[in-house]
Design a protein around this motif. Structure first.
Motif, PDB file in Angstrom:
ATOM      1  N   GLN A   7       0.843  -1.214   0.000  1.00  0.00           N
ATOM      2  CA  GLN A   7       0.000   0.000   0.000  1.00  0.00           C
ATOM      3  C   GLN A   7       0.872   1.255   0.000  1.00  0.00           C
ATOM      4  OE1 GLN A   7      -2.337  -1.041   3.522  1.00  0.00           O
ATOM      5  NE2 GLN A   7      -4.201  -0.948   2.308  1.00  0.00           N
ATOM      6  N   LYS A   8       1.958   1.219   0.810  1.00  0.00           N
ATOM      7  CA  LYS A   8       2.844   2.394   0.888  1.00  0.00           C
ATOM      8  C   LYS A   8       3.448   2.694  -0.481  1.00  0.00           C
ATOM      9  CE  LYS A   8       4.152   2.087   5.710  1.00  0.00           C
ATOM     10  NZ  LYS A   8       5.105   1.410   6.599  1.00  0.00           N
ATOM     11  N   ALA A   9       3.873   1.621  -1.194  1.00  0.00           N
ATOM     12  CA  ALA A   9       4.483   1.806  -2.522  1.00  0.00           C
ATOM     13  C   ALA A   9       3.462   2.403  -3.497  1.00  0.00           C
ATOM     14  CB  ALA A   9       4.993   0.457  -3.039  1.00  0.00           C
ATOM     15  N   LEU A  10       2.227   1.922  -3.412  1.00  0.00           N
ATOM     16  CA  LEU A  10       1.174   2.443  -4.300  1.00  0.00           C
ATOM     17  C   LEU A  10       0.876   3.915  -3.984  1.00  0.00           C
ATOM     18  CD1 LEU A  10      -1.271  -0.599  -4.402  1.00  0.00           C
ATOM     19  CD2 LEU A  10      -0.278   0.502  -6.404  1.00  0.00           C
ATOM     20  N   ILE A  11       0.838   4.234  -2.697  1.00  0.00           N
ATOM     21  CA  ILE A  11       0.563   5.627  -2.282  1.00  0.00           C
ATOM     22  C   ILE A  11       1.649   6.558  -2.855  1.00  0.00           C
ATOM     23  CG2 ILE A  11       0.509   7.175  -0.246  1.00  0.00           C
ATOM     24  CD1 ILE A  11      -0.880   4.751   1.257  1.00  0.00           C
ATOM     25  N   LYS A  13       3.632   6.025  -5.458  1.00  0.00           N
ATOM     26  CA  LYS A  13       3.537   6.051  -6.921  1.00  0.00           C
ATOM     27  C   LYS A  13       2.397   6.977  -7.388  1.00  0.00           C
ATOM     28  CE  LYS A  13       4.155   2.582 -10.460  1.00  0.00           C
ATOM     29  NZ  LYS A  13       4.120   1.182 -10.810  1.00  0.00           N
ATOM     30  N   ILE A  14       1.240   6.846  -6.749  1.00  0.00           N
ATOM     31  CA  ILE A  14       0.073   7.668  -7.145  1.00  0.00           C
ATOM     32  C   ILE A  14       0.356   9.150  -6.865  1.00  0.00           C
ATOM     33  CG2 ILE A  14      -2.356   8.188  -6.607  1.00  0.00           C
ATOM     34  CD1 ILE A  14      -2.673   5.118  -6.021  1.00  0.00           C
ATOM     35  N   ASN A  15       0.942   9.426  -5.693  1.00  0.00           N
ATOM     36  CA  ASN A  15       1.201  10.824  -5.348  1.00  0.00           C
ATOM     37  C   ASN A  15       2.189  11.474  -6.324  1.00  0.00           C
ATOM     38  OD1 ASN A  15      -0.640  11.152  -3.269  1.00  0.00           O
ATOM     39  ND2 ASN A  15       0.765  10.382  -1.706  1.00  0.00           N
ATOM     40  N   LYS A  16       3.178  10.701  -6.797  1.00  0.00           N
ATOM     41  CA  LYS A  16       4.153  11.230  -7.781  1.00  0.00           C
ATOM     42  C   LYS A  16       3.468  11.460  -9.122  1.00  0.00           C
ATOM     43  CE  LYS A  16       8.679   9.535  -6.516  1.00  0.00           C
ATOM     44  NZ  LYS A  16       9.535   8.373  -6.660  1.00  0.00           N
ATOM     45  N   ILE A  38      -3.924   9.504  -0.610  1.00  0.00           N
ATOM     46  CA  ILE A  38      -3.578  10.002  -1.954  1.00  0.00           C
ATOM     47  C   ILE A  38      -4.473  11.176  -2.354  1.00  0.00           C
ATOM     48  CG2 ILE A  38      -2.474   7.931  -2.896  1.00  0.00           C
ATOM     49  CD1 ILE A  38      -5.851   8.056  -3.989  1.00  0.00           C
ATOM     50  N   ALA A  39      -5.368  11.566  -1.449  1.00  0.00           N
ATOM     51  CA  ALA A  39      -6.311  12.641  -1.779  1.00  0.00           C
ATOM     52  C   ALA A  39      -5.695  14.015  -1.553  1.00  0.00           C
ATOM     53  CB  ALA A  39      -7.561  12.499  -0.920  1.00  0.00           C
ATOM     54  N   ASP A  40      -6.013  14.950  -2.463  1.00  0.00           N
ATOM     55  CA  ASP A  40      -5.619  16.345  -2.252  1.00  0.00           C
ATOM     56  C   ASP A  40      -6.648  17.025  -1.383  1.00  0.00           C
ATOM     57  OD1 ASP A  40      -3.296  16.857  -4.212  1.00  0.00           O
ATOM     58  OD2 ASP A  40      -4.753  15.645  -5.314  1.00  0.00           O
ATOM     59  N   PHE A  41      -7.854  16.492  -1.445  1.00  0.00           N
ATOM     60  CA  PHE A  41      -8.921  17.075  -0.651  1.00  0.00           C
ATOM     61  C   PHE A  41      -9.905  15.989  -0.251  1.00  0.00           C
ATOM     62  CE2 PHE A  41     -12.866  19.232   0.184  1.00  0.00           C
ATOM     63  CZ  PHE A  41     -12.444  20.265   0.998  1.00  0.00           C
ATOM     64  N   ILE A  42     -10.274  15.959   1.037  1.00  0.00           N
ATOM     65  CA  ILE A  42     -11.274  15.000   1.532  1.00  0.00           C
ATOM     66  C   ILE A  42     -12.423  15.839   2.080  1.00  0.00           C
ATOM     67  CG2 ILE A  42     -11.696  13.004   3.051  1.00  0.00           C
ATOM     68  CD1 ILE A  42      -8.601  12.998   3.587  1.00  0.00           C
ATOM     69  N   THR A 269     -10.098   1.401  -4.850  1.00  0.00           N
ATOM     70  CA  THR A 269      -8.933   0.869  -4.147  1.00  0.00           C
ATOM     71  C   THR A 269      -7.687   1.546  -4.724  1.00  0.00           C
ATOM     72  OG1 THR A 269      -8.710  -0.844  -5.808  1.00  0.00           O
ATOM     73  CG2 THR A 269     -10.000  -1.427  -3.834  1.00  0.00           C
ATOM     74  N   LEU A 270      -6.549   1.383  -4.061  1.00  0.00           N
ATOM     75  CA  LEU A 270      -5.318   2.009  -4.575  1.00  0.00           C
ATOM     76  C   LEU A 270      -4.946   1.485  -5.974  1.00  0.00           C
ATOM     77  CD1 LEU A 270      -3.166   2.170  -1.303  1.00  0.00           C
ATOM     78  CD2 LEU A 270      -4.274   4.083  -2.467  1.00  0.00           C
ATOM     79  N   PRO A 271      -4.967   0.143  -6.224  1.00  0.00           N
ATOM     80  CA  PRO A 271      -4.625  -0.315  -7.585  1.00  0.00           C
ATOM     81  C   PRO A 271      -5.573   0.259  -8.647  1.00  0.00           C
ATOM     82  CG  PRO A 271      -4.621  -2.159  -6.046  1.00  0.00           C
ATOM     83  CD  PRO A 271      -5.171  -0.986  -5.297  1.00  0.00           C
TER      84      PRO A 271
END
Ligand code: 13P
Ligand code: SF4
Length: 305
Positions: A7-11, A13-16, A38-42, A269-271
């Motif tokens: 999950q950390k690796a996916l977070i 990757k998505i943020n980059k 991974i959200a900019d806004f919740i 989900t993250l994937p």
């Protein structure tokens, strides 16, 4: 909340990737805790509408349900709005159609139409003004008409009617199964099991449940209520994801909740988010004429705020 290495690796990757693509990720409070990362806004529906209206990003990736992503697309006709799953729906929104609302309007020709944002773009296009759970009372009070058709949530309609007794609210008979399934008997048991806990309830709950609550508010409003209340324990009457969100914001207080899940909200989900961001698909599309009409109902709502 702790996350495993995958999950950390996916977070990361998505943020980059979202930065590289000038994309913004908007997430509803009911999303899974890893989606918050991974959200900019919740936020709640109103906050998400405002965030979608303000953003300069090229791409909006929406983590919520369809009516929310459609709202972002209506408010941003020149931007690309993408979602991990186009079929993440809302059971309450599906309880009203534009055709049904047109027929209903004929029966009440003098009434103004207030439409809760939990509705399709087609239905919004038939409304005079939109509202969310956090501004429904203000929106109804702002109207000159005495008769108001309120779609689709009968429970929110009842809540508004009690706050605005000088108007006649004509409700559509829709409801949210996640909230409507909570009964007075259930809440009585909760009160026995958690005697010190204050009750936070969403206005989509039944009237008899709301009567027993200490605070009634939108999902994000619950954060403010729990912060301002001196109590240390709260029982949360809304979708179960809100308990996670409250614990994240107010770690010094205790939040108890239910196992009532909005499965559509939990599809993301993250994937799935990574795949959506990489492919920039699927894209949320709203018919131009519909978007124009629904956009006017949004504009009227924003003027009330
Ligand atoms: P909020 O606008 O309060 O977040 O509510 C949205 C929703 O779908 C509640 O079930
Ligand atoms: Fe719709 Fe209810 Fe899910 Fe909210 S919790 S998105 S109202 S089905």
């Amino acid at each position: 909340m702790t996350f495993d290495s995958e999950q950390k690796a996916l977070i990361t990757k998505i943020n980059k990737l979202k930065k590289a693509k000038n994309a913004i990720i908007l997430a509803h409070n009911y999303q899974r805790p890893e989606i918050y990362e991974i959200a900019d806004f919740i936020g709640d529906s109103l906050e998400l509408c405002k965030a979608a209206e303000k953003t300069n990003a090229k791409i909006i990736l929406f983590c919520g349900v369809n009516f929310m992503a459609e709202s972002a697309a209506i408010l941003n006709p020149d931007k690309k709005v993408i979602v991990p799953y186009l079929d993440a729906g809302c059971a309450m929104a599906d309880m009203v159609t534009a055709r049904g609302l047109k027929e209903f309007k004929k029966k009440h020709p003098k009434a103004a139409v207030v439409c809760y944002v939990n509705s399709s773009a087609d239905v919004k296009a038939e409304a005079d003004i939109l509202c969310t759970s956090s501004n429904a009372v203000r929106v109804v009070k702002s109207l000159k008409e005495k008769e108001i058709i309120f779609v689709p949530d009968k429970n929110l309609a009842d809540y508004v009617q009690k706050q605005v007794p000088n108007k006649k609210i004509i409700p559509w008979e829709g409801f949210c199964p996640v909230h409507h399934s909570l009964t007075k008997e259930y809440l009585m048991d909760v009160k026995k099991s958690y005697p010190k806990a204050k009750i936070l309830a969403h206005p989509e709950c039944r009237p008899e449940v709301l009567k027993m609550a200490d605070h009634i508010s939108s999902t994000s409003g619950m954060i403010g209520c729990a912060r301002a209340d001196k109590a240390k324990e709260f029982f949360v009457l809304t979708e179960c994801g809100m308990t996670e969100r409250l614990m994240r914001e107010l770690p010094d207080k205790k939040f108890y909740g239910l196992c009532n899940m909005c499965f559509d909200m939990k599809k993301n989900t993250l994937p799935a988010v990574l795949d959506c961001l990489q492919t920039e698909k699927p894209v949320v599309r709203v018919d131009k004429k519909v978007a124009l009409k629904a956009g006017k109902a949004f504009d009227r709502m924003f003027k009330v705020l």
